[in-house]
Design an enzyme around this catalytic site. Structure first.
Site, mmCIF file in Angstrom:
data_model
loop_
_atom_site.group_PDB
_atom_site.id
_atom_site.type_symbol
_atom_site.label_atom_id
_atom_site.label_comp_id
_atom_site.label_asym_id
_atom_site.label_seq_id
_atom_site.Cartn_x
_atom_site.Cartn_y
_atom_site.Cartn_z
ATOM 1 N N LYS A 51 -60.470 44.320 61.276
ATOM 2 C CA LYS A 51 -61.039 44.120 62.612
ATOM 3 C C LYS A 51 -60.049 44.350 63.754
ATOM 4 C CE LYS A 51 -65.423 42.595 62.162
ATOM 5 N NZ LYS A 51 -66.568 43.061 62.960
ATOM 6 N N SER A 300 -62.604 44.955 53.075
ATOM 7 C CA SER A 300 -62.536 44.746 54.521
ATOM 8 C C SER A 300 -61.655 43.585 54.959
ATOM 9 C CB SER A 300 -63.943 44.569 55.090
ATOM 10 O OG SER A 300 -64.609 43.511 54.427
#
Length: 403
Positions: A51, A300
């Site tokens: 992110k 992720s």
């Protein structure tokens, strides 16, 4: 728009804050699936997730005035840390609204980058609504975690790195929460190679993007229920949705139980801690009807608190019969416990817990219930232990394991 020029710009910009996450070839997963499987370990980033890419690139595109107002966002954890870290690098104030059930590790790490954390709502969508209210009231600049083209462009830098390292990649598997990562990766991947297949993966209990693609428009789920907290989103992004429709080849869903087993696989075979949302693309490998393809699974993130980790490990061991509990009835006389223990030892079972109840019956021949929780090597070994107990004259009954 998501353009090649912008992707190239973002890929250079994010190098200022990202670590190099080189592809890891997984012999274990390759043997299991019949493909050549590579892992893109974004769980190894400084903030523990991808992110930071989108957050940093987005903030870099803001004016000095927008940054000086202070930044605000909503996040289940990983985007929060990305914005907090990026804001610190730019010297901006950052306010992060997080759902009340956010793991403590994500809250504390977000605070460690200097951000103010506000806990609000049960799920991301409620936290986001509150963040938008605060942005309007206080004049903060809002940084959306996924429904923003600049954020999606930053996330797409992952695809640029994959192609540079593995130019002949044929499949990329990408997790989906709100869709920013999937939109960025899929769009850039198709720009670089229109023949590549990009598969999105969602938790079965939070499949907002799958429902939206099927309906041809953005759909809001009534509820979400998944252990993959980072992808527990009711409504996907509307700005990035057309890019998903155009560039994503398919969406598959994964049950929570599959994530639990996959966590064990990653720890034991790759010595890596990957959070449940990051495991989606690994669990999805078994759902693909392909052979002999070069496949990249994007991991992720790896921000998992210790309590959740402990629970997942225990449940995984139970699901795979590596820990199980058996009940046997014994005569109420001395020495019976040692006899049962000897039977188990001969089959190499490892006892980790005993419960001894002398008051289950008035019949002294079957008056004592012994509940034994033990380790095994798996289902075959468990069955061998049960057969050994039966051969010794007992009637073993498998019961719910409680650790």
């Amino acid at each position: 728009m998501l353009t090649l020029n912008k992707f190239e710009e973002a890929s250079e910009k994010v190098k200022e804050v990202t670590l190099e996450t080189k592809l890891i070839y997984s012999e274990f997963l390759s043997e299991q699936t019949g493909n050549k499987v590579y892992l893109k370990p974004e769980n190894m980033q400084l903030t523990g997730a991808y992110k930071v890419r989108g957050a940093y690139y987005k903030i870099s595109t803001l004016t000095e005035e927008e940054r000086s107002k202070g930044l605000i966002t909503a996040s289940a954890g990983n985007h929060a840390q990305g914005v907090a870290y990026a804001a610190k690098r730019y010297g901006c104030k950052a306010v992060i609204v997080m759902p009340t059930g956010t793991p403590l590790i994500k809250i504390n790490r977000t605070k460690s980058y200097g951000a103010e954390v506000i806990l609000h709502g049960d799920v991301y969508d409620e936290a986001c609504a509150h963040a938008l209210e605060l942005a309007e009231k206080e004049g903060y600049t809002f940084i959306h975690p996924f429904d923003d083209l600049a954020v999606a462009t930053g996330q797409g830098s992952i695809a640029m790195e994959i192609f540079k390292e593995l130019p002949l990649v044929e499949y990329i598997l990408v997790p989906i929460g709100g869709g920013g990562l999937a939109a960025g990766v899929a769009t850039l991947a198709k720009l670089l190679n229109p023949k590549i297949k990009v598969i999105g993966v969602e938790p079965a209990g939070a499949n907002c993007m799958q429902a939206s693609v099927a309906g041809g428009k953005v759909v809001t789920l009534p509820t979400v229920n998944t252990i993959a907290d980072g992808t527990a989103v009711k409504t996907p992004g509307s700005l990035i949705f057309p890019y998903i429709q155009e560039n994503l080849d398919d969406i598959v869903t994964v049950e929570d139980d599959e994530l639990i087993g996959t966590f064990l696989d990653m720890v034991e075979n790759h010595k890596m801690v990957v959070e449940n949302s990051g495991l989606l693309t690994v669990a999805a490998l078994k759902h693909l009807d392909i052979q002999n393809k070069r496949v990249v699974s994007i991991l992720s993130g790896g921000n998992m608190d210790i309590i959740t980790m402990s629970s997942v490990v225990q449940q995984g061991l139970i699901f795979r019969d590596r820990i199980f509990t058996v009940s046997v009835l014994l005569p109420d006389k001395p020495g019976q416990l040692s006899i049962v223990a000897d039977v188990i030892a001969k089959e190499q079972g490892n006892v980790i817990k005993l419960e001894h109840n002398q008051f289950v019956s008035t019949n002294r021949n079957d008056a004592v219930e012994l509940r034994i929780t033990m380790e095994s090597f798996g289902t075959d070994h468990k069955n061998a232990i049960l057969k050994r107990l039966e051969k010794a004259g007992y009637k073993p009954r498998v019961v719910r394991t409680s650790l």
